[in-house]
Scaffold this motif. Structure first.
Motif, PDB file in Angstrom:
ATOM      1  N   LEU A   1      -7.387   1.575  -3.583  1.00 41.28           N
ATOM      2  CA  LEU A   1      -7.883   2.864  -4.069  1.00 41.28           C
ATOM      3  C   LEU A   1      -9.401   2.973  -3.957  1.00 41.28           C
ATOM      4  O   LEU A   1      -9.942   4.066  -3.769  1.00 41.28           O
ATOM      5  CB  LEU A   1      -7.454   3.076  -5.527  1.00 41.28           C
ATOM      6  N   LEU A   2     -10.099   1.832  -4.056  1.00 43.02           N
ATOM      7  CA  LEU A   2     -11.561   1.827  -3.957  1.00 43.02           C
ATOM      8  C   LEU A   2     -12.047   1.592  -2.522  1.00 43.02           C
ATOM      9  O   LEU A   2     -13.231   1.337  -2.301  1.00 43.02           O
ATOM     10  CB  LEU A   2     -12.140   0.748  -4.882  1.00 43.02           C
ATOM     11  N   ARG A   3     -11.105   1.676  -1.577  1.00 43.25           N
ATOM     12  CA  ARG A   3     -11.458   1.504  -0.161  1.00 43.25           C
ATOM     13  C   ARG A   3     -12.116   0.153   0.103  1.00 43.25           C
ATOM     14  O   ARG A   3     -13.199   0.073   0.701  1.00 43.25           O
ATOM     15  CB  ARG A   3     -12.365   2.640   0.314  1.00 43.25           C
ATOM     16  N   VAL A   4     -11.480  -0.894  -0.391  1.00 43.94           N
ATOM     17  CA  VAL A   4     -11.899  -2.277  -0.153  1.00 43.94           C
ATOM     18  C   VAL A   4     -13.329  -2.513  -0.640  1.00 43.94           C
ATOM     19  O   VAL A   4     -14.202  -2.966   0.106  1.00 43.94           O
ATOM     20  CB  VAL A   4     -11.756  -2.660   1.341  1.00 43.94           C
ATOM     21  N   HIS A   5     -13.554  -2.189  -1.891  1.00 46.45           N
ATOM     22  CA  HIS A   5     -14.833  -2.489  -2.533  1.00 46.45           C
ATOM     23  C   HIS A   5     -15.041  -3.999  -2.524  1.00 46.45           C
ATOM     24  O   HIS A   5     -14.126  -4.769  -2.843  1.00 46.45           O
ATOM     25  CB  HIS A   5     -14.827  -1.945  -3.965  1.00 46.45           C
ATOM     26  N   LEU A   6     -16.237  -4.449  -2.167  1.00 51.13           N
ATOM     27  CA  LEU A   6     -16.504  -5.869  -1.931  1.00 51.13           C
ATOM     28  C   LEU A   6     -16.106  -6.750  -3.115  1.00 51.13           C
ATOM     29  O   LEU A   6     -15.341  -7.703  -2.956  1.00 51.13           O
ATOM     30  CB  LEU A   6     -17.993  -6.074  -1.597  1.00 51.13           C
ATOM     31  N   HIS A   7     -16.612  -6.446  -4.296  1.00 51.06           N
ATOM     32  CA  HIS A   7     -16.371  -7.310  -5.453  1.00 51.06           C
ATOM     33  C   HIS A   7     -14.890  -7.330  -5.840  1.00 51.06           C
ATOM     34  O   HIS A   7     -14.344  -8.379  -6.190  1.00 51.06           O
ATOM     35  CB  HIS A   7     -17.227  -6.862  -6.637  1.00 51.06           C
TER      36      HIS A   7
ATOM     37  N   ALA B   1       1.735  -1.322   4.280  1.00 49.15           N
ATOM     38  CA  ALA B   1       2.824  -0.850   3.419  1.00 49.15           C
ATOM     39  C   ALA B   1       3.699  -2.021   2.964  1.00 49.15           C
ATOM     40  O   ALA B   1       4.089  -2.103   1.791  1.00 49.15           O
ATOM     41  CB  ALA B   1       3.664   0.191   4.158  1.00 49.15           C
ATOM     42  N   PHE B   2       3.995  -2.932   3.878  1.00 52.61           N
ATOM     43  CA  PHE B   2       4.804  -4.102   3.521  1.00 52.61           C
ATOM     44  C   PHE B   2       4.094  -4.934   2.466  1.00 52.61           C
ATOM     45  O   PHE B   2       4.722  -5.394   1.500  1.00 52.61           O
ATOM     46  CB  PHE B   2       5.075  -4.942   4.770  1.00 52.61           C
ATOM     47  N   HIS B   3       2.794  -5.125   2.634  1.00 55.46           N
ATOM     48  CA  HIS B   3       2.017  -5.920   1.681  1.00 55.46           C
ATOM     49  C   HIS B   3       2.037  -5.269   0.294  1.00 55.46           C
ATOM     50  O   HIS B   3       2.141  -5.965  -0.722  1.00 55.46           O
ATOM     51  CB  HIS B   3       0.576  -6.048   2.187  1.00 55.46           C
ATOM     52  N   ARG B   4       1.959  -3.955   0.255  1.00 57.16           N
ATOM     53  CA  ARG B   4       2.008  -3.238  -1.026  1.00 57.16           C
ATOM     54  C   ARG B   4       3.371  -3.390  -1.684  1.00 57.16           C
ATOM     55  O   ARG B   4       3.479  -3.733  -2.866  1.00 57.16           O
ATOM     56  CB  ARG B   4       1.725  -1.747  -0.808  1.00 57.16           C
ATOM     57  N   ILE B   5       4.426  -3.125  -0.922  1.00 58.44           N
ATOM     58  CA  ILE B   5       5.778  -3.128  -1.487  1.00 58.44           C
ATOM     59  C   ILE B   5       6.231  -4.542  -1.834  1.00 58.44           C
ATOM     60  O   ILE B   5       6.866  -4.771  -2.871  1.00 58.44           O
ATOM     61  CB  ILE B   5       6.758  -2.453  -0.495  1.00 58.44           C
ATOM     62  N   PHE B   6       5.881  -5.509  -1.001  1.00 59.12           N
ATOM     63  CA  PHE B   6       6.334  -6.884  -1.221  1.00 59.12           C
ATOM     64  C   PHE B   6       5.685  -7.501  -2.466  1.00 59.12           C
ATOM     65  O   PHE B   6       6.205  -8.464  -3.029  1.00 59.12           O
ATOM     66  CB  PHE B   6       6.030  -7.743   0.013  1.00 59.12           C
ATOM     67  N   ALA B   7       4.568  -6.932  -2.904  1.00 61.07           N
ATOM     68  CA  ALA B   7       3.933  -7.416  -4.135  1.00 61.07           C
ATOM     69  C   ALA B   7       4.896  -7.317  -5.309  1.00 61.07           C
ATOM     70  O   ALA B   7       4.876  -8.162  -6.222  1.00 61.07           O
ATOM     71  CB  ALA B   7       2.673  -6.597  -4.418  1.00 61.07           C
ATOM     72  N   TRP B   8       5.754  -6.311  -5.287  1.00 62.38           N
ATOM     73  CA  TRP B   8       6.715  -6.152  -6.382  1.00 62.38           C
ATOM     74  C   TRP B   8       7.826  -7.187  -6.314  1.00 62.38           C
ATOM     75  O   TRP B   8       8.433  -7.526  -7.334  1.00 62.38           O
ATOM     76  CB  TRP B   8       7.265  -4.726  -6.374  1.00 62.38           C
ATOM     77  N   VAL B   9       8.091  -7.710  -5.124  1.00 62.19           N
ATOM     78  CA  VAL B   9       9.044  -8.823  -4.994  1.00 62.19           C
ATOM     79  C   VAL B   9       8.456 -10.067  -5.661  1.00 62.19           C
ATOM     80  O   VAL B   9       9.149 -10.786  -6.391  1.00 62.19           O
ATOM     81  CB  VAL B   9       9.370  -9.102  -3.509  1.00 62.19           C
ATOM     82  N   VAL B  10       7.174 -10.311  -5.406  1.00 58.24           N
ATOM     83  CA  VAL B  10       6.473 -11.429  -6.055  1.00 58.24           C
ATOM     84  C   VAL B  10       6.548 -11.268  -7.572  1.00 58.24           C
ATOM     85  O   VAL B  10       6.834 -12.225  -8.299  1.00 58.24           O
ATOM     86  CB  VAL B  10       5.000 -11.497  -5.596  1.00 58.24           C
TER      87      VAL B  10
ATOM     88  N   ILE C   1      -1.742  -7.903  -8.869  1.00 55.19           N
ATOM     89  CA  ILE C   1      -1.230  -6.613  -8.408  1.00 55.19           C
ATOM     90  C   ILE C   1      -2.219  -5.500  -8.766  1.00 55.19           C
ATOM     91  O   ILE C   1      -2.499  -4.611  -7.948  1.00 55.19           O
ATOM     92  CB  ILE C   1       0.158  -6.329  -9.016  1.00 55.19           C
ATOM     93  N   SER C   2      -2.766  -5.561  -9.970  1.00 60.36           N
ATOM     94  CA  SER C   2      -3.755  -4.558 -10.392  1.00 60.36           C
ATOM     95  C   SER C   2      -4.977  -4.581  -9.490  1.00 60.36           C
ATOM     96  O   SER C   2      -5.506  -3.526  -9.097  1.00 60.36           O
ATOM     97  CB  SER C   2      -4.171  -4.815 -11.844  1.00 60.36           C
ATOM     98  N   LEU C   3      -5.417  -5.778  -9.146  1.00 64.80           N
ATOM     99  CA  LEU C   3      -6.575  -5.902  -8.254  1.00 64.80           C
ATOM    100  C   LEU C   3      -6.253  -5.398  -6.847  1.00 64.80           C
ATOM    101  O   LEU C   3      -7.102  -4.796  -6.178  1.00 64.80           O
ATOM    102  CB  LEU C   3      -7.026  -7.367  -8.188  1.00 64.80           C
ATOM    103  N   GLY C   4      -5.017  -5.647  -6.402  1.00 64.92           N
ATOM    104  CA  GLY C   4      -4.605  -5.156  -5.082  1.00 64.92           C
ATOM    105  C   GLY C   4      -4.618  -3.646  -5.033  1.00 64.92           C
ATOM    106  O   GLY C   4      -5.100  -3.028  -4.067  1.00 64.92           O
ATOM    107  N   ILE C   5      -4.102  -3.014  -6.092  1.00 65.71           N
ATOM    108  CA  ILE C   5      -4.104  -1.557  -6.177  1.00 65.71           C
ATOM    109  C   ILE C   5      -5.537  -1.021  -6.192  1.00 65.71           C
ATOM    110  O   ILE C   5      -5.879  -0.085  -5.464  1.00 65.71           O
ATOM    111  CB  ILE C   5      -3.343  -1.095  -7.438  1.00 65.71           C
ATOM    112  N   ALA C   6      -6.378  -1.663  -7.001  1.00 63.99           N
ATOM    113  CA  ALA C   6      -7.778  -1.229  -7.091  1.00 63.99           C
ATOM    114  C   ALA C   6      -8.491  -1.395  -5.757  1.00 63.99           C
ATOM    115  O   ALA C   6      -9.302  -0.546  -5.360  1.00 63.99           O
ATOM    116  CB  ALA C   6      -8.487  -2.035  -8.178  1.00 63.99           C
TER     117      ALA C   6
END
Length: 333
Positions: A299-305, A251-260, A291-296
């Motif tokens: 949502l994709l359950r850590v898809h390899l690529h 959760a911290f990693h998700r929210i802190f992305a917006w600080v970046v 950030i878009s890649l982090g969200i993906a």
């Protein structure tokens, strides 16, 4: 002749930088394919030769079977399956040895040709030391997963990753200094870019924590997309921890992305009417992509690529931040 020397030195350093970036990517694949604990010994010299026949493969597999990952997770694994996870960890270690050679032999050659000044000698000796230390940290990390728990320490993973990122930043800084890249002094942007690097490093550390604890798989798919991306579920428990609890760390990693993002946006706005606009625009663009890649990835359950690309863009964001910090620094008199 001086221009020719600089060109050779720059090509050499860029080669090392690219190889380290490639090694970080292979390291990510190794982790995501659960391959990192497949080689249970550290043999810097002898380990360059993989098993070459069935007897040697059986011997290597037998060593692996003595450790927790096989006993607690992969019990009953076939030799063919072991070969698959062995491949990625072997490739990762082999690339580490190649990087050592790429740095050491040209360094000795350039030293003997007297192409370095005294300052550069000290800088490059430090670089070689840090490279060797990074190799040790890799084994130090792997060793933590060979004792009781079949998982590496997320703290050691973070240290190993951060050192690799630091090496790339240091090499890139040397490249710019060796080439006397013209600076565009701006005290305000210089301070902001410094804070951006601090904020980004914090985010990278927590990214390593997420990876080490496999926290990327813990997204609550019952929540709305908005809450999944930026929200946090407060729990009626007393186990909150930003160092050990995977849910809180993710959760911290998700929210802190917006600080970046906010810091990058401030830098962009402050740079719009300066000669640093191009670099700051690139920085903001890369942060949005990241950030878009982090969200993906979540949502994709850590898809390899997707996860590997997320790691690659993190390198580009950090190097761009370092470039902005360098360019905005004080001009030499």
């Amino acid at each position: 002749m001086k221009a020719k020397k600089t060109k050779y030195l720059t090509t050499w350093l860029y080669s090392g930088l690219v190889l380290i970036a490639f090694m970080v990517i292979i390291g990510g694949i190794t982790r995501l394919t659960q391959s990192g604990l497949s080689i249970v010994e550290w043999k810097p010299i002898h380990g360059v030769i993989p098993p070459l026949n069935d007897a040697e493969w059986q011997e290597e597999f037998a060593k692996y079977q003595q450790f927790p990952e096989y006993q607690k997770i992969n019990k009953g694994m076939e030799l063919s399956e072991f070969k698959m996870i062995f491949f990625w960890e072997y490739l990762h270690r082999l690339l580490g040895r190649l990087i050592g050679l790429v740095f050491i032999f040209p360094f000795v050659f350039f030293w003997m040709k007297k192409w370095f000044n005294q300052k550069q000698k000290k800088q490059l000796l430090l670089l070689l030391f840090l490279g060797g230390f990074q190799g040790f940290l890799g084994w130090f990390m792997v060793k933590s997963g060979l004792i009781d728990r079949p998982h590496v320490s997320h703290f050691r993973l973070a240290i190993h990753l951060l050192t690799a990122f630091g090496l790339m930043c240091y090499i890139y800084w040397l490249i710019m200094s060796f080439n006397a890249v013209p600076k565009k002094e701006n005290t305000k942007i210089h301070k902001l870019s410094k804070w951006f690097i601090v904020v980004l490093i914090t985010q990278i550390i927590y990214g390593a924590f997420v990876a080490g604890l496999k926290a990327g798989y813990f997204l609550d798919t019952n929540d709305t997309i908005i809450k999944q991306i930026a929200g946090y579920n407060f729990r009626n428990t007393n186990d909150f921890s930003l160092l050990y609890n995977a849910l809180d760390i993710q959760a911290f990693h998700r929210i802190f992305a917006w600080v970046v993002f906010i810091v990058a946006l401030i830098i962009y706005k402050k740079s719009r009417n300066t000669n640093l606009k191009g670099t700051s625009t690139l920085l903001l663009g890369l942060v949005l992509v990241q950030i878009s890649l982090g969200i993906a990835t979540l949502l994709l359950r850590v898809h390899l690529h997707t996860a590997v690309t997320h790691q690659l863009v993190a390198i580009l964001v950090l190097l761009t931040g370092v470039r902005l910090f360098y360019l905005s620094g004080k001009l030499k008199a």
